[in-house]
Motif scaffolding. Structure first.
Motif, PDB file in Angstrom:
ATOM      1  N   HIS A  86       0.827  -1.206   0.000  1.00 37.16           N
ATOM      2  CA  HIS A  86       0.000   0.000   0.000  1.00 37.16           C
ATOM      3  C   HIS A  86       0.864   1.260   0.000  1.00 37.16           C
ATOM      4  CE1 HIS A  86      -2.286   3.254   2.000  1.00 37.16           C
ATOM      5  NE2 HIS A  86      -3.281   2.810   1.241  1.00 37.16           N
TER       6      HIS A  86
ATOM      7  N   GLY B 250       2.920   1.474  -3.271  1.00 31.55           N
ATOM      8  CA  GLY B 250       2.142   1.350  -4.507  1.00 31.55           C
ATOM      9  C   GLY B 250       2.655   0.248  -5.411  1.00 31.55           C
TER      10      GLY B 250
ATOM     11  N   THR C 228       3.062  -2.490  -7.931  1.00 31.45           N
ATOM     12  CA  THR C 228       2.217  -2.877  -9.068  1.00 31.45           C
ATOM     13  C   THR C 228       2.479  -4.307  -9.531  1.00 31.45           C
ATOM     14  OG1 THR C 228       3.843  -1.966 -10.625  1.00 31.45           O
ATOM     15  CG2 THR C 228       2.060  -0.509  -9.897  1.00 31.45           C
TER      16      THR C 228
ATOM     17  N   THR D 149      -3.198  -2.713  -5.025  1.00 35.59           N
ATOM     18  CA  THR D 149      -2.349  -1.945  -5.952  1.00 35.59           C
ATOM     19  C   THR D 149      -1.782  -2.826  -7.057  1.00 35.59           C
ATOM     20  OG1 THR D 149      -0.401  -2.296  -4.556  1.00 35.59           O
ATOM     21  CG2 THR D 149      -1.711  -0.304  -4.149  1.00 35.59           C
TER      22      THR D 149
ATOM     23  N   GLN E 159      -1.128  -4.846 -10.238  1.00 33.99           N
ATOM     24  CA  GLN E 159      -1.679  -4.800 -11.591  1.00 33.99           C
ATOM     25  C   GLN E 159      -1.306  -6.035 -12.408  1.00 33.99           C
ATOM     26  OE1 GLN E 159      -0.469  -1.104 -13.414  1.00 33.99           O
ATOM     27  NE2 GLN E 159      -1.207   0.136 -11.702  1.00 33.99           N
TER      28      GLN E 159
END
Length: 762
Positions: free
Chosen positions: A700, A703, A705, A728, A730
């Motif tokens: 968190h 961030g 990914t 977060t 991806q």
């Protein structure tokens, strides 16, 4: 974690318990409560099973046998109906209903006045397209309508007029009174009755075929000892448990030359053409599933000479246990299929349900799961309905229900062989089913061309499929100028010198800062006489110092050899002895402030290096023996990172959590890949990967990914509480192990992220 097989077994038990409950509510007993009931009711074991299935789901149509026929000529529809009734007079089973007695057992009753169901429709006034659509609706309505066995005759016909002297006849029979031996009997009698001939007098309903002898049961106990696991079919739903039993079909007619070669090989092998085709089916399933032990259900007829001219159900299902292996020749596979079929047919009086009951009383795997594929054969319908002036041919309209997920039906029609593949739409999609059938044809031709070839070497895909596979396995052609990892990183430093390259415990290292620290270390290595193709063993854990050291080694032109310091001593000693590094670093080199921060040049290096020089040396896990060192040049891995950056759109917004052991090749992508692509590498604290709360906060706060997993580790993380907060993420690249489908499904249900199944860069 709960094993997926346990879940499936629980579902099977629930379905069985539901069936028992439904039967109990109706005052009936299930077939496993009355193992000897067939002799008490006058019904065969197979008929009793069908009755119980129908009673459990009175609205079901899974036991409907449905065909359609196109009739051309001056048909007298009224006379046809009278002829159908005359056939029913001769064959008592077409006038038989079934009801439970006081003990809940099915008892047959023959009625003098009961006639087959009958309806007519006239669509001749509709346009061709409207007629076709309306006919399809009528057919499926008839095919899906259930029989009430307590009151309905087990046969019904619908005659649809589609034009002048053109008709379609829809025929639906319940399996309790019909098998594949009925077609010729029915059409022969129907033709005689329509032509005005007197049919033979009614034939008494023959007694059920005698119960199996003990030696029959002994045979099946031996064959089915230690039964194989249920076969998992190809495709994303290959292991699905069907619920609707909706099916579709696709057909393949074998060329005459193929039929001739099938016949010739059968004669050479002392087998029948059916056995040759069965062997090819077994090889197809083996090649697609890699299973070397599976069951194939096969419908058989227990018709003796006195039953040749009788309508009724005298069928059964036996199980072929096929065990193909890759080194077996096709000729050997034919011999095994012959022996398997001969043994099964010799003991075919035992119903498959009874086999399961005898050898598997706990019902861990019911019939529906033990046998998931079927292979049968049938003859043609004979002459069909063929009175003078009438032409009758099989039409394309068929029922759309079947019991097993996938099967072939071989039809020997007198002029050739047609293979019909039927599949449950819940398990296989139409494209895959068609592909299986096409590949069967290719495999059969390949096997017949060289029966002594190992089945692993037989062709399965035709030229079109082979070209497609070659195309997709190679991917799009990618070309980029040869370069080195050093050049890629230095170019990125020039583009984003002040961007964050590495984060550790809240400390952010810029690309410039990291590059200058690595340059100082590289100049120190050069001073020690370390140059191109010299191996530098680095025994450091995940840390900024590891990144600086790794980058410094390749900047000096040397070979980076990462060794996980947590390895057992004997493994460490073997790797260091086998690699014979020129330098071993067990801690980061300090006191480098006086060394230049400039990028080293070939003029300064001990020896020049280039794209073909070795970038790093990685050791395998040793799972198949001793670990082996794999040297990787700069050129291919640099090319990989260039492709990866462009294809996946990696830029300064990418934040990758470092999770791989330094000794795994994935760590090369984490370190050099991120630095070459302009992303940010976030390094967790020591033992931080074991603390889900810490990881949740880190993902968190930074961030994150992307993070890499091996599938087994991903499965462990997905079972832990709190991972669903990792919003977060991806993309998650994985590799190193096979990815189970259920794990991918669980990932999809947990994360809103992309799952990439990668090989490692090595």
């Amino acid at each position: 974690m709960t094993d997926i097989a346990d879940i499936r077994e629980q579902l099977d038990e629930r379905r069985l318990e539901l069936l028992r409950r439904r039967l109990s509510e109706k005052g009936l007993r299930s077939d496993d409560q009355t193992a000897t009931g067939a002799a008490d009711t006058g019904l065969s074991d197979g008929q009793r099973r069908m009755w119980f299935v129908q009673m459990a789901d009175p609205t079901g149509a899974i036991l409907n046998i449905c065909l359609s026929y196109r009739i051309t000529g001056a048909l007298d529809v009224a006379r046809l109906r009278e002829s159908v009734n005359a056939v029913a007079v001769r064959h008592p089973l077409l006038r038989t209903t079934y009801a439970a007695d006081a003990d809940g057992e099915p008892q047959p009753t023959v009625h003098d006045e009961l006639t087959p169901g009958w309806s007519t429709h006239d669509l001749s006034g509709l346009s061709e397209n409207s007629c076709r659509l309306r006919l399809e609706v009528l057919a499926q309505r008839e095919f899906t309508a259930s029989f009430d066995l307590s009151s309905d005759a087990p046969l019904r016909l619908t005659v649809v007029r589609t034009g002048t002297d053109e008709y379609v006849m829809l025929l639906v029979a319940h399996h309790i009174a019909w098998d594949d031996g009925c077609w010729q009997v029915f059409f022969a009698d129907l033709t005689r009755a329509y032509s005005g001939e007197q049919l033979a007098p009614p034939t008494p309903i023959p007694a059920p075929v005698a119960d199996a002898a003990e030696d029959d049961l002994d045979y099946w106990r031996t064959v089915m000892a230690g039964p194989p696991e249920p076969l998992e079919l190809p495709g994303p739903n290959g292991s699905a448990i069907p619920t609707s039993f909706r099916s579709q079909r696709t057909t393949l007619r074998l060329p005459d030359a193929t039929v001739d070669r099938v016949t010739a090989l059968a004669k050479e092998s002392g087998a029948s053409p059916y056995m040759v085709l069965l062997a090819a089916f077994g090889v197809l399933i083996h090649r697609y599933t890699h299973s070397d032990d599976f069951l194939v259900a096969a419908p058989v007829l227990n018709r003796t000479a006195d039953l040749d001219d009788v309508i009724g159900y005298y069928g059964n299902t036996v199980a072929f246990r096929l065990r193909p292996h890759r080194s077996q020749t096709f000729r050997e596979a034919v011999g095994k299929a012959r022996d398997t079929a001969v043994g099964a047919f010799a003991h075919q009086r035992v119903n498959l349900d009874r086999v399961v009951r005898e050898i598997n009383p706990d019902r861990r795997h019911g019939v529906e799961r033990m046998t998931r594929v079927t292979f049968g054969a049938r003859g043609a319908d004979g002459e069909g309905f063929n009175p003078p002036g009438i032409t009758c041919r099989r039409a394309e309209l068929r029922g759309q229900f079947t019991q097993l997920p996938f099967g072939f039906m071989v039809e020997f029609d007198g002029t050739g062989i047609e293979i019909e593949a039927e599949y449950l739409v819940e398990v296989l999609d139409a494209g895959l089913a068609r592909q299986l059938l096409d590949h069967y044809g290719v495999l059969l031709d390949s096997a017949l061309a060289d029966p002594d070839l190992a089945i692993s070497e037989l062709d399965v895909m035709g030229p079109a499929y082979t070209d497609w596979l070659r195309s997709v396995s190679a991917g799009e052609e990618f070309s980029t100028p040869a370069t080195t990892l050093v050049a890629l990183v230095q170019e990125q430093v020039g583009r984003t010198p002040d961007a964050t390259a590495v984060v550790y415990e809240g400390r952010h290292y810029t690309y410039r800062e990291l590059n200058e620290s690595a340059n100082r270390f590289a100049h120190w290595l050069i001073e020690q006489g370390i140059g191109s193709e010299d191996r530098v063993a680095v025994l450091l854990d995940r840390s900024p110092e590891l990144v600086i050291t790794a980058l410094g080694v390749i900047k000096a032109g040397a070979v980076y050899l990462p060794v996980d310091p947590t390895y057992p001593a004997d493994r460490l000693n073997f790797i260091l002895s086998d690699a014979d590094p020129k330098l071993v670093l067990r801690e980061a080199v300090g006191g480098l402030d006086d060394y230049p921060v400039s990028n080293p040049t070939d003029a300064e290096r001990v020896r020049p290096f280039g794209p073909e020089s070795t970038a790093y040396l990685i050791y395998t896990s040793g799972s198949t023996g001793l670990p082996k060192g794999v040297p990787v040049p700069h050129r291919p891995v640099a090319e990989y990172f260039v492709w990866f950056k462009d294809d996946y759109g990696i830029d300064e917004n990418e934040r990758l959590l470092q999770v791989a052991s330094p000794s795994f090749d994935v760590s090369m992508g984490e370190i050099f890949g991120m630095l070459a692509c302009g992303g940010r590498l976030v390094i967790p604290r020591p033992d931080g990967l074991r603390d889900v709360g810490y990881l949740t906060d880190l993902l968190h706060d930074e961030g994150i990914t992307s993070m890499h997993f091996v599938p087994s580790l991903l499965g462990l993380f997905l079972s832990l509480p709190g991972v669903n907060q990792w919003r977060t993420l991806q993309r998650v690249p994985i590799g190193g192990e096979a990815l189970p489908g259920e794990l991918a499904d669980k990932f999809r249900g947990t994360f809103d992220a992309l799952l990439h199944n990668f090989y490692g860069p090595t």
